[in-house]
Motif scaffolding. Structure first.
Motif, short mmCIF file in Angstrom:
data_model
loop_
_atom_site.label_atom_id
_atom_site.label_comp_id
_atom_site.label_asym_id
_atom_site.label_seq_id
_atom_site.Cartn_x
_atom_site.Cartn_y
_atom_site.Cartn_z
N UNK A 130 43.39 19.21 41.89
CA UNK A 130 43.52 17.58 41.27
C UNK A 130 42.48 17.46 39.98
N UNK A 131 41.71 18.75 39.88
CA UNK A 131 40.65 18.40 38.80
C UNK A 131 40.47 19.92 37.92
N UNK A 132 39.94 19.95 36.78
CA UNK A 132 39.98 21.25 36.25
C UNK A 132 38.54 21.72 36.63
N UNK A 133 38.65 22.98 36.84
CA UNK A 133 37.26 23.53 37.31
C UNK A 133 36.63 24.35 35.90
N UNK A 134 37.14 24.96 35.09
CA UNK A 134 36.42 25.84 34.03
C UNK A 134 35.89 24.68 33.09
N UNK A 135 34.82 24.88 32.41
CA UNK A 135 34.00 24.35 31.63
C UNK A 135 33.16 23.25 32.53
N UNK A 136 33.11 23.30 33.69
CA UNK A 136 32.02 22.29 34.53
C UNK A 136 30.86 23.36 34.95
N UNK A 137 29.90 22.47 35.40
CA UNK A 137 28.73 23.27 35.92
C UNK A 137 29.14 23.97 37.26
#
Lengths: 269, 260
Positions: A130-137
């Motif tokens: 449900x969320x975008x993982x790449x570009x996160x800590x």
């Protein structure tokens, strides 16, 4: 007795081996010496006081600790399975070992691409998130766990293989449950191996570059770890890049020196 | 100080597998009949990979005894390698700044010639899932955006167009080179990225390009030059002349490079 055995081994070391050994040591050590010698010592405080350095260092330490913690929780059980696999048939045993070892030898960039294809927005699993993982800590931590956890698993597995199984058998005959045996007997027995593995894992996570920049990208304060900041600085300000390299090297060296001779548990411990 | 580091980096790059590592053996002098022979080592910006490959093929058809060996990479890394003494006959950079590193070190044979220009373009994944229509969308924090880090040439150009348009971009990642931005777009990980026109064309069907008027404020210039230390001057000069010739220009035009 162990010490006398060691001395005896050294007695057999031919002087002819000292030459290649010295060359090997020079190849490993001299580049680091050059880094220390050529570091811009006089500008160092100023270079390291830049706010971008502080945020990259803080991010590296935080993600490194986090991925080491995850590796401990997931990696110790995996090491137990791996140690137990000695009794399996050859094919599944070798497959399991290869799976654990591959991230060690894979170019990290390839690991990053593989993670994108699995967990990216259009990835095998990522498309259902449900969320975008790449570009996160979180993506930084996942990339680090992928690359660094095998160090912990293999260190703990080595310690497990070398530990005396009779203590576990004795505990079992006294009525201890399997989880109690794991918690009170197995884990304390292999603790040096766990500590060594965790340190190696942390240092590898700290130095992670390829998988991180590919899977997590690079944004100051969110995904731009110290190695990535170092690489970018190299394009414009090599002195600042050397200063950052020095920080990374000192942290890693301090952690590794604290390991002393517990490098490969089961061999020396 | 820089020297030691740069040597390390250069060694690292070679180890990392610059597949077109330059041949280091001395090349024979051209014969009296003026037939060109030997190897020409060409260091060229990564964005020239496809076009220079095609130009070399066409060139070696006319001069079958010449072998063109390429080292493609980031212009700043290539410039550093040249200053550190890499054996090179021709250098083609993606920016005047990186070329200046080499001209400042007095290593060139004559002045560099600008042979093509490249313009920024918005790249979106096929089908444009983010509904991007122009440069202003780069300020939308809800979209996933990739641009180059300001330290590298494409990032500097991106900063110029954003500053000129008065747009505060909200990128999710600042990539280390333009191909890394393109990869993120190709994989659909971002809704939009800022790359060069030639990159959009090279990516084929996976990427759509959106032109924008502000791009004209940051046109990238590509200079080419022969190096003074060249060991195969005649063949190197012939290659540079071929790049600048109508035949070379045709290949570059096809890839969407602009005329200076």
């Amino acid at each position: 007795m162990q010490r006398s055995a060691r001395r005896k081994r050294q007695g057999f070391l031919s002087p002819a081996l000292w030459v290649p050994a010295g060359l090997a040591l020079a190849l490993l050590g001299l580049p680091l010496v050059a880094l220390v010698v050529r570091a811009p010592w006089s500008q160092l405080p100023e270079l390291l006081a830049q706010p971008s350095v502080g945020s990259a260092l803080a991010l590296s330490l935080a993600t490194g600790l986090m991925s080491t913690a995850i590796s401990l929780v997931l990696g110790i059980p995996l090491a137990l399975v791996l140690a137990r696999s000695a009794q399996w048939a050859a094919v599944p045993r070798r497959l399991l070992r290869a799976l654990v070892t591959v991230p060690l030898v894979l170019p990290p960039v390839v690991g990053g691409v593989a993670l994108l294809l699995l967990l990216g927005r259009r990835g095998l699993l990522g498309q259902f998130l449900p969320f975008q993982l790449p570009f996160t800590t979180a993506a930084v931590v996942i990339a680090q766990v992928f690359v660094a956890m095998p160090f912990l698993v293999l260190a703990v597995e080595g310690a497990l293989r070398a530990s005396d199984r009779r203590f576990e058998t004795a505990a079992a005959t006294l009525g201890a449950s399997r989880f109690t045996i794991f918690r009170r007997i197995t884990l304390p027995l292999v603790f040096p191996g766990v500590a060594a593995g965790a340190l190696l894992c942390f240092c590898r996570a700290l130095g992670e570059f390829g998988a991180t920049i590919t899977f997590a990208g690079s944004f100051p304060g969110v995904t731009q770890t110290l190695p990535i900041a170092t690489y970018l600085q190299l394009q414009t300000d090599p002195d600042a890049a050397i200063a950052l390299s020095l920080v990374l090297m000192i942290i890693s060296a301090a952690a590794l020196v604290s390991l002393r001779d517990r490098w490969v548990p089961g061999v020396t411990a | 100080m820089k020297r030691a580091l740069v040597t390390l980096v250069a060694a690292g790059l070679l180890l990392a597998g610059c597949s077109a590592a330059p041949a280091t053996q001395p090349t024979p002098e051209p014969t009296a009949e003026d037939t060109l022979t030997g190897t020409v080592n060409v260091f060229a910006a990564a964005s020239l990979t496809e076009t220079f490959g095609a130009i070399a093929d066409a060139f070696t058809k006319e001069h079958p005894d010449v072998n063109i060996a390429f080292n493609f990479g980031g212009s700043s890394a290539l410039a550093t390698q040249i200053v550190e003494g890499a054996p090179v006959d021709v250098f083609a950079a993606a920016s005047g700044t990186t070329m200046k590193t080499v001209t400042d070190a007095a290593l060139t044979d004559g002045e560099p010639t600008v042979f093509v220009t490249n313009t920024l373009e918005i790249a979106v994944p096929a089908g444009n899932p983010g509904g991007v229509s122009g440069l202003a969308d780069f300020a939308n924090p809800d979209l996933s955006i990739a641009i180059c880090a300001v330290e590298v040439p494409c990032g500097a150009a991106s900063k110029t167009v954003f500053d000129g348009a008065g747009i505060v971009a909200a990128p999710d990642t600042l990539e280390q080179d333009v191909k890394a931005v393109l990869t993120k777009v190709e994989l659909g990980e971002v809704d939009a990225g800022l790359v060069y026109k030639t990159d959009v064309l090279a990516a084929g069907d996976k990427v759509e390009g959106i032109e924008f008027s502000e791009a004209s404020t940051a046109v990238g210039k590509y200079p080419i030059v022969q190096l003074a230390a060249s060991t195969n001057k005649n063949a190197a000069a012939a290659f540079v002349a071929y790049v600048l010739s109508p035949a070379g220009k045709k290949i570059l035009d096809r890839a969407a490079f602009g005329t200076p």
